[in-house]
Design an enzyme around this catalytic site. Structure first.
Site, PDB file in Angstrom:
ATOM      1  N   GLY A 101     -10.256   1.441  -2.180  1.00  0.00           N
ATOM      2  CA  GLY A 101      -8.833   1.400  -2.512  1.00  0.00           C
ATOM      3  C   GLY A 101      -8.027   0.809  -1.376  1.00  0.00           C
ATOM      4  O   GLY A 101      -8.516  -0.068  -0.657  1.00  0.00           O
ATOM      5  N   GLU A 102      -6.798   1.266  -1.226  1.00  0.00           N
ATOM      6  CA  GLU A 102      -5.859   0.828  -0.165  1.00  0.00           C
ATOM      7  C   GLU A 102      -5.339  -0.595  -0.372  1.00  0.00           C
ATOM      8  O   GLU A 102      -4.388  -1.004   0.271  1.00  0.00           O
ATOM      9  CB  GLU A 102      -6.519   0.855   1.238  1.00  0.00           C
ATOM     10  CG  GLU A 102      -7.011   2.173   1.700  1.00  0.00           C
ATOM     11  CD  GLU A 102      -7.686   2.077   3.082  1.00  0.00           C
ATOM     12  OE1 GLU A 102      -7.763   0.974   3.655  1.00  0.00           O
ATOM     13  OE2 GLU A 102      -8.129   3.123   3.580  1.00  0.00           O
ATOM     14  N   GLY A 103      -6.020  -1.358  -1.252  1.00  0.00           N
ATOM     15  CA  GLY A 103      -5.716  -2.775  -1.391  1.00  0.00           C
ATOM     16  C   GLY A 103      -6.798  -3.634  -0.744  1.00  0.00           C
ATOM     17  O   GLY A 103      -6.623  -4.849  -0.596  1.00  0.00           O
ATOM     18  N   THR A 127       0.862  -1.182   0.000  1.00  0.00           N
ATOM     19  CA  THR A 127       0.000   0.000   0.000  1.00  0.00           C
ATOM     20  C   THR A 127       0.901   1.235   0.000  1.00  0.00           C
ATOM     21  O   THR A 127       1.601   1.499   0.976  1.00  0.00           O
ATOM     22  CB  THR A 127      -0.935  -0.012   1.224  1.00  0.00           C
ATOM     23  OG1 THR A 127      -1.726  -1.208   1.189  1.00  0.00           O
ATOM     24  CG2 THR A 127      -1.870   1.193   1.208  1.00  0.00           C
TER      25      THR A 127
END
Lengths: 353, 353
Positions: free
Chosen positions: B318-320, B64
């Site tokens: 998002g962020e993974g 990230t």
């Protein structure tokens, strides 16, 4: 029938006040509101079912029920009938798809014989034997079971759930095994949804075009012969049902009565969900649809129940495999609600304007 | 640039012979062939990438990366710019969405500062500091970064991957944090896919209609000002890119060179994937698309890469986060291939006829 009526009387509405609290909790976490989509919906739904702000899904249980089908005589499946009992042994040995995926999700698999044709030798207490009969009758020629047997199978499902509940159940999934049971499931689905047999009958474990045509004809003729009453779940089960299907409907009723979310696996499990829904429409509020099966007709059944499938991974195995994957997603939603930091606790600025 | 060229030179084709072996292994398991759909596809794909019959995905790593964006000055985001650095601290404390979902999937999260505006105080070695600059320039007015900075950011991503590889990486996912980075991602996507800015620009963290209209205009004007060359990834990055986006493109290159499957998260990560694809089209073979983001334009980007998303859960964080969920699915596919019994070992009869 008393047992069924008593359990139905216990099925309540979801707790809307708790769902509102869950939503508030989700909205203060360090993410744009709603940005974890269906994971947030799952967390909220599960809180509404459990009637409390759920902190964890510790006990995850998949009920995999097996039963044989007399309709297999008509050549509607690609696999021989002995596979049902062979697969039960495979479940007990931990070698089937549902075992692997349940283990991955941290769930227990409870295997039960509701109506396998042969006398199973259970080496361990792991197999629950609640055999109603040694397979259903061939419903192309006669009723699959008596109305009393349908009641007994549903009640057996309720009993299995209640027994296992002593070990704890925070979320449950249902799955099945039974050679030729897509034929029974298609017949049930056609009766209840009103879809044509052709639109709701697929290839099951993988039959060819000719066998599919034959399977459709067998179901059409059976429905013409028996004329099941779409409003009478016991009538449908007795005429074209299966013992594992009836038993899992009992699990759904018991789960709903005990405020436990029940994850519906694929095509056959959804036919079971239709039966439970006819018995008591409130059960649908306790259901989570795991996935959209490859089997045609599945989406029409989910639509009838007003359920949206979580996953779409071209699965068509059954056993509870899709339910295992969905249980893991449900757990991730609950963890999001409980383990993420809030804007305040993390010192993160909120949305401006 | 040498480092980038060297890594690209190492990117190979998938191992088709191994994929065939994986298929055979899958076909003898106790289930109808292909009945676990995309789980089986994942197992096979991962074997082809790794160049061997993968037995487990032990080391699961999500990268990230964070970076700030000068374009935030134009009022294109619903959140203030300081949220980027605040969220980095949240990642390090384990309180963000990606932390919770990575933990659920048994994955490590590697957090790196590629270009956050403030000087971050890393209390632990958990934060990798590879800051190329204190945020990009406002690309509405000037180039986001120099070409040299774009190269440095990609190389930093390669370095971070290579450093972490010493701890083992069997599968990886990419995710990002950077206020206003959907604006950069939309600009990149419009250039590379050829879609109109309007069709590829969404609400990001949740802007209203007026702000969305403004965001589209800002991107259109910037593309008119800079005229990025769609065949030149470094030109695109330098004109409208971001440091975290460039860095993650480096992770993709390094993953492909090291035969590691790389799970692409959502909208911004897919813009990164487009950059990696322009640098070396073979990288796409190493990619697994985690999910279909709510953000409009995402599907067009996936289509350009010929990737099909595994999940569709209305995610847009998002962020993974989506990558973490997909990594768990990929692992379940690998477990299916390795832990299920075969027809022979379980004594189950095969399909007849």
């Amino acid at each position: 029938m008393d047992k069924i009526n008593r359990i139905i009387a216990r099925i309540d509405d979801l707790d809307l006040a708790v769902m509102e609290k869950a939503q508030k909790k989700l909205d203060f976490l360090t993410k744009p509101q709603g940005s974890l989509g269906k994971l947030e919906d799952l967390a909220k739904h599960i809180c509404g079912i459990r009637g409390k702000l759920v902190l964890e899904l510790k006990n995850k249980v998949i009920f995999t029920f097996a039963g044989d089908h007399g309709i297999a005589e008509e050549g509607v499946s690609a696999f021989p009938q002995e596979v049902t009992s062979q697969m039960v042994y495979n479940f007990l040995a931990g070698g089937a798809g549902v075992n692997v995926l349940a283990k991955h999700a941290g769930a227990r698999v409870i295997v039960a014989d509701l109506g396998v044709k042969s006398r199973l030798k259970a080496k361990s207490k792991k197999l629950k034997i609640k055999k109603i009969d040694f397979g259903t009758k061939n419903f192309a020629k006669e009723k699959a079971m008596t109305r009393e047997q349908a009641v007994s199978a549903i009640e057996a499902g309720i009993e299995i759930f209640e027994e296992e509940r002593e070990n704890g159940i925070d979320i449950t999934g249902i799955g099945e095994m039974g050679i030729a049971n897509t034929t029974s499931a298609s017949a049930i689905a056609a009766v209840i949804t009103g879809e044509s047999v052709k639109n709701i009958t697929g290839r099951g474990t993988g039959i060819n075009d000719k066998a599919l045509e034959h399977k459709i004809k067998v179901i059409e003729q059976a429905l013409f012969l028996h004329q099941p009453d779409k409003k009478d779940a016991l009538d449908i089960l007795s005429k074209v049902g299966g013992y594992e299907i009836a038993g899992l409907a009992g699990v759904i009723l018991a789960a709903a009565a005990n405020k436990v979310p029940v994850v519906i696996d694929g095509f056959i499990s959804t036919a079971t969900a239709l039966i439970a829904y006819i018995l008591e429409p409130k059960t649908a509020r306790y259901m989570i649809a795991a996935h959209a099966s490859v089997e045609i007709g599945h989406r029409a059944m989910l639509k009838y129940l007003n359920l949206e499938p979580l996953l779409d991974l071209n699965l068509r195995l059954g056993e509870g495999t899709g339910a295992a994957l969905a249980i893991s997603l449900a757990e991730s939603g609950v963890k999001i609600m409980n383990e993420m930091a809030s804007f305040e606790s993390a010192g993160v600025s909120e949305k401006s304007g």
